[in-house]
Design a protein around this motif. Structure first.
Motif, mmCIF file in Angstrom:
data_model
loop_
_atom_site.group_PDB
_atom_site.id
_atom_site.type_symbol
_atom_site.label_atom_id
_atom_site.label_comp_id
_atom_site.label_asym_id
_atom_site.label_seq_id
_atom_site.Cartn_x
_atom_site.Cartn_y
_atom_site.Cartn_z
ATOM 1 N N LYS A 287 0.833 -1.205 0.000
ATOM 2 C CA LYS A 287 0.000 0.000 0.000
ATOM 3 C C LYS A 287 0.866 1.254 0.000
ATOM 4 O O LYS A 287 0.535 2.254 -0.649
ATOM 5 C CB LYS A 287 -0.936 -0.001 1.209
ATOM 6 C CG LYS A 287 -2.003 -1.084 1.183
ATOM 7 C CD LYS A 287 -2.992 -0.856 0.039
ATOM 8 C CE LYS A 287 -4.107 -1.879 0.061
ATOM 9 N NZ LYS A 287 -5.068 -1.691 -1.062
ATOM 10 N N ALA A 288 1.971 1.209 0.739
ATOM 11 C CA ALA A 288 2.882 2.352 0.769
ATOM 12 C C ALA A 288 3.475 2.613 -0.610
ATOM 13 O O ALA A 288 3.621 3.776 -1.031
ATOM 14 C CB ALA A 288 3.999 2.114 1.781
ATOM 15 N N THR A 289 3.801 1.559 -1.340
ATOM 16 C CA THR A 289 4.349 1.700 -2.688
ATOM 17 C C THR A 289 3.323 2.314 -3.634
ATOM 18 O O THR A 289 3.662 3.165 -4.464
ATOM 19 C CB THR A 289 4.802 0.335 -3.227
ATOM 20 O OG1 THR A 289 5.850 -0.173 -2.390
ATOM 21 C CG2 THR A 289 5.311 0.445 -4.654
ATOM 22 N N GLU A 290 2.056 1.890 -3.512
ATOM 23 C CA GLU A 290 1.002 2.486 -4.342
ATOM 24 C C GLU A 290 0.935 3.994 -4.149
ATOM 25 O O GLU A 290 0.729 4.752 -5.089
ATOM 26 C CB GLU A 290 -0.359 1.868 -4.000
ATOM 27 C CG GLU A 290 -0.638 0.549 -4.675
ATOM 28 C CD GLU A 290 -2.092 0.156 -4.568
ATOM 29 O OE1 GLU A 290 -2.688 -0.207 -5.606
ATOM 30 O OE2 GLU A 290 -2.657 0.224 -3.456
ATOM 31 N N MET A 291 1.100 4.427 -2.900
ATOM 32 C CA MET A 291 1.033 5.864 -2.610
ATOM 33 C C MET A 291 2.288 6.596 -3.038
ATOM 34 O O MET A 291 2.241 7.587 -3.762
ATOM 35 C CB MET A 291 0.819 6.096 -1.104
ATOM 36 C CG MET A 291 -0.605 5.998 -0.637
ATOM 37 S SD MET A 291 -0.816 6.891 0.929
ATOM 38 C CE MET A 291 -0.839 8.594 0.351
ATOM 39 N N LEU A 292 3.444 6.123 -2.566
ATOM 40 C CA LEU A 292 4.686 6.879 -2.723
ATOM 41 C C LEU A 292 5.278 6.798 -4.129
ATOM 42 O O LEU A 292 5.899 7.755 -4.597
ATOM 43 C CB LEU A 292 5.714 6.388 -1.705
ATOM 44 C CG LEU A 292 5.339 6.587 -0.229
ATOM 45 C CD1 LEU A 292 6.384 5.961 0.683
ATOM 46 C CD2 LEU A 292 5.162 8.057 0.107
ATOM 47 N N LEU A 293 5.103 5.679 -4.813
ATOM 48 C CA LEU A 293 5.658 5.533 -6.160
ATOM 49 C C LEU A 293 4.636 5.818 -7.248
ATOM 50 O O LEU A 293 4.972 6.409 -8.281
ATOM 51 C CB LEU A 293 6.225 4.123 -6.355
ATOM 52 C CG LEU A 293 7.707 3.926 -5.975
ATOM 53 C CD1 LEU A 293 7.901 4.123 -4.479
ATOM 54 C CD2 LEU A 293 8.178 2.541 -6.399
ATOM 55 N N PHE A 294 3.376 5.394 -6.999
ATOM 56 C CA PHE A 294 2.377 5.473 -8.054
ATOM 57 C C PHE A 294 1.268 6.484 -7.771
ATOM 58 O O PHE A 294 0.253 6.511 -8.468
ATOM 59 C CB PHE A 294 1.789 4.087 -8.318
ATOM 60 C CG PHE A 294 2.859 3.062 -8.635
ATOM 61 C CD1 PHE A 294 3.816 3.315 -9.608
ATOM 62 C CD2 PHE A 294 2.923 1.859 -7.946
ATOM 63 C CE1 PHE A 294 4.805 2.392 -9.892
ATOM 64 C CE2 PHE A 294 3.919 0.929 -8.224
ATOM 65 C CZ PHE A 294 4.864 1.191 -9.200
ATOM 66 N N SER A 295 1.452 7.305 -6.727
ATOM 67 C CA SER A 295 0.595 8.477 -6.459
ATOM 68 C C SER A 295 -0.872 8.142 -6.268
ATOM 69 O O SER A 295 -1.753 8.936 -6.648
ATOM 70 C CB SER A 295 0.728 9.499 -7.596
ATOM 71 O OG SER A 295 2.074 9.769 -7.888
ATOM 72 N N LYS A 296 -1.176 7.000 -5.679
ATOM 73 C CA LYS A 296 -2.575 6.653 -5.463
ATOM 74 C C LYS A 296 -3.235 7.645 -4.512
ATOM 75 O O LYS A 296 -2.691 7.978 -3.468
ATOM 76 C CB LYS A 296 -2.696 5.239 -4.887
ATOM 77 C CG LYS A 296 -4.151 4.820 -4.674
ATOM 78 C CD LYS A 296 -4.295 3.394 -4.187
ATOM 79 C CE LYS A 296 -5.771 3.043 -4.017
ATOM 80 N NZ LYS A 296 -5.962 1.645 -3.561
ATOM 81 N N LEU A 297 -4.420 8.104 -4.896
ATOM 82 C CA LEU A 297 -5.184 9.043 -4.082
ATOM 83 C C LEU A 297 -6.009 8.281 -3.048
ATOM 84 O O LEU A 297 -6.725 7.337 -3.384
ATOM 85 C CB LEU A 297 -6.118 9.869 -4.972
ATOM 86 C CG LEU A 297 -7.038 10.862 -4.252
ATOM 87 C CD1 LEU A 297 -6.239 12.046 -3.734
ATOM 88 C CD2 LEU A 297 -8.143 11.340 -5.207
ATOM 89 N N LEU A 298 -5.892 8.690 -1.793
ATOM 90 C CA LEU A 298 -6.670 8.082 -0.717
ATOM 91 C C LEU A 298 -7.745 9.043 -0.237
ATOM 92 O O LEU A 298 -7.486 10.245 -0.078
ATOM 93 C CB LEU A 298 -5.777 7.727 0.471
ATOM 94 C CG LEU A 298 -4.654 6.711 0.279
ATOM 95 C CD1 LEU A 298 -3.949 6.475 1.614
ATOM 96 C CD2 LEU A 298 -5.172 5.400 -0.286
ATOM 97 N N THR A 299 -8.944 8.533 -0.019
ATOM 98 C CA THR A 299 -9.961 9.318 0.674
ATOM 99 C C THR A 299 -9.661 9.267 2.170
ATOM 100 O O THR A 299 -8.791 8.503 2.626
ATOM 101 C CB THR A 299 -11.360 8.740 0.425
ATOM 102 O OG1 THR A 299 -11.437 7.428 1.028
ATOM 103 C CG2 THR A 299 -11.644 8.629 -1.069
ATOM 104 N N ALA A 300 -10.390 10.068 2.927
ATOM 105 C CA ALA A 300 -10.204 10.047 4.380
ATOM 106 C C ALA A 300 -10.517 8.658 4.940
ATOM 107 O O ALA A 300 -9.818 8.165 5.839
ATOM 108 C CB ALA A 300 -11.084 11.102 5.033
ATOM 109 N N ARG A 301 -11.549 8.029 4.411
ATOM 110 C CA ARG A 301 -11.920 6.683 4.886
ATOM 111 C C ARG A 301 -10.847 5.661 4.510
ATOM 112 O O ARG A 301 -10.539 4.759 5.299
ATOM 113 C CB ARG A 301 -13.274 6.272 4.288
ATOM 114 C CG ARG A 301 -14.442 7.127 4.725
ATOM 115 C CD ARG A 301 -14.760 6.961 6.191
ATOM 116 N NE ARG A 301 -15.840 7.843 6.626
ATOM 117 C CZ ARG A 301 -16.212 8.011 7.884
ATOM 118 N NH1 ARG A 301 -15.574 7.346 8.851
ATOM 119 N NH2 ARG A 301 -17.185 8.833 8.205
#
Length: 340
Positions: A241-255
Motif C-alpha cells: 500500500k505504501a508503494t502504491e502511494m509513494l511511487l504510483f501516487s494513489k489518491l486516498l480518501t479520508a476513509r
C-alpha cells in the motif's frame, strides 16, 4: 504538628527530585544528550524569550514548567493568546492546547521556505510552552497542497549551493517533527498533498474531515519521497500500500487513510472542528508530564532511525533534482496551470 510539617517538607523534597529526573527524559529533543547533563542548571545557555523570561536553547523542557497551577494547586486553563506574529502561519494557545495553523489559503497553504522556517520556530516554541498538546491544521479549504512548486522550481534551477541550503533547511524541518516532545496531533481539514501527507506519519494522532484526501505525486514531478515516509508508511500500512502511494501516487480518501491506519478517525465536515476540539479539550486536561513521558516511550525508540532516514531521503531528493527531469516536469505543470 512539627512531625507532620517535617513529613510534608520531605515529601516536597522527594517530588522535586523526581521532577528534576523527569526533566532529562521529557527535555530530550535530540536524544543524544546524557540525562545528567540535561538536568544540570547551566545558565550560560539561557536566553530571554519575548516575554523576558529565560528559556533553554538546547531544547530541554522542564516537566514542572509544563504544569500550570493556580494558588490552590489546581490546574489552570489558559485563556486564548497569540504567541507570535508570523507571515505564513498562525499560532495560538487555548485550553492548554497550542494550535499551529498553516495560513496561505490563497496558495492552498503551499509550503515555501518562509513557512518552513516559521514552522520550525513555532514547533520549538510550542515544545517549551505550558500547553499539554500541539495541533497542526490548515486555514481555508486545504490542509496543504505540499511544497510550493514555484519556489521549488527556483531550487531545481538554482546552483548546487542553493540546493544544499534547501536540503539543510528541509532536514531541520522534518527533524522538528521527529523531536517534538509533546503529543502532536494533525487536524486534516481538507486535501493534503506531497510533504503535508508524508509528515503525518510523524504525528501521534491524525484526525481528518470526510472531505480530506491524501496524495503523494512525487514520481510525477521526478522527485523521491520525503518526510520519513519511506520508513513510516510501510510501517503503518504495509509495503504494498505504501508503494502504491509513494511511487504510483494513489489518491486516498479520508476513509481509505483511516482503514490503512494513517488516520485515527474521520468526522463529518460540517462538525469537524467542534467534534475534534471536544476530544482535544479532554486530552489536554490529563497530566502533562504523563502525556509527554508516555509519548517518549512510544516514539523514542525510533528517533535515531528516523534521523538516519531523514538524511537518506534528503540525499536522494537532491540527487533526483540534479537529473534535470524534475525541472522540465515542473515547468510544464506551472505553464499549464497558468493558462487555466
Amino acid at each position: 504538628m512539627k512531625f507532620k510539617q517535617c513529613q510534608v517538607l520531605r515529601l516536597r523534597a522527594f517530588l522535586s527530585c523526581v521532577l528534576r529526573a523527569f526533566c532529562g527524559v521529557v527535555g530530550s529533543v535530540t536524544g543524544n544528550m546524557p540525562l545528567a547533563k540535561r538536568g544540570a542548571k547551566d545558565t550560560s545557555n539561557l536566553t530571554p524569550d519575548p516575554k523576558g523570561e529565560k528559556v533553554q536553547q538546547d531544547g530541554a523542557h522542564d516537566v514542572s514548567g509544563l504544569m500550570a497551577l493556580d494558588s490552590s494547586g489546581s490546574e489552570k486553563v489558559r485563556s486564548p493568546r497569540i504567541q507570535h506574529k508570523y507571515e505564513t502561519i498562525q499560532v495560538a494557545t487555548e485550553d492548554n492546547i497550542t494550535t499551529i495553523t498553516l495560513n496561505r489559503p490563497d496558495k492552498k497553504n503551499a509550503i515555501n521556505m518562509t513557512m518552513v522556517r516559521e514552522l520550525i520556530q513555532a514547533l520549538e516554541e510550542a515544545g517549551r510552552d505550558d500547553s499539554s498538546i500541539t495541533v497542526l491544521t490548515g486555514s481555508g479549504d486545504y490542509f496543504s497542497s505540499g511544497n510550493d512548486l514555484a519556489f521549488l522550481l527556483t531550487i531545481v534551477a538554482g546552483e548546487p549551493e542553493e540546493q544544499m541550503e534547501f536540503s539543510k533547511e528541509s532536514i531541520k524541518f522534518i527533524s522538528a517533527f521527529v523531536d517534538f516532545p509533546k503529543p502532536l496531533i494533525a487536524m486534516v481539514n481538507g486535501p493534503a498533498i506531497g510533504i503535508s501527507v508524508t509528515i503525518l506519519g510523524l504525528f501521534d494522532v491524525v484526525y481528518a474531515s470526510e472531505k480530506a484526501t491524501f496524495q503523494t505525486p512525487f514520481s510525477k514531478f521526478g522527485v523521491s519521497p520525503e518526510g520519513c515516509s519511506s520508513f513510516t508508511f510501510p510501517a503503518i500500512m504495509g509495503p504494498s500500500k505504501a508503494t502504491e502511494m509513494l511511487l504510483f501516487s494513489k489518491l486516498l480518501t479520508a476513509r481509505d487513510a483511516c482503514a490503512l491506519g494513517l488516520v485515527a478517525d474521520v468526522f463529518p465536515d460540517k462538525t469537524f472542528h467542534s467534534d475534534v476540539w471536544k476530544r482535544l479539550k479532554d486530552y489536554a486536561l490529563r497530566p502533562k508530564e504523563t502525556l509527554a513521558l508516555s509519548k517518549q516511550l512510544i516514539r523514542g525508540i525510533w528517533k535515531d532511525k528516523l534521523h538516519e532516514v531523514i538524511a537518506q531521503e534528503s540525499e536522494c531528493f537532491i540527487r533526483t533534482l540534479a537529473t534535470g527531469g524534475s525541472l522540465k516536469v515542473m515547468e510544464r505543470f506551472l505553464q499549464k496551470r497558468s493558462k487555466l
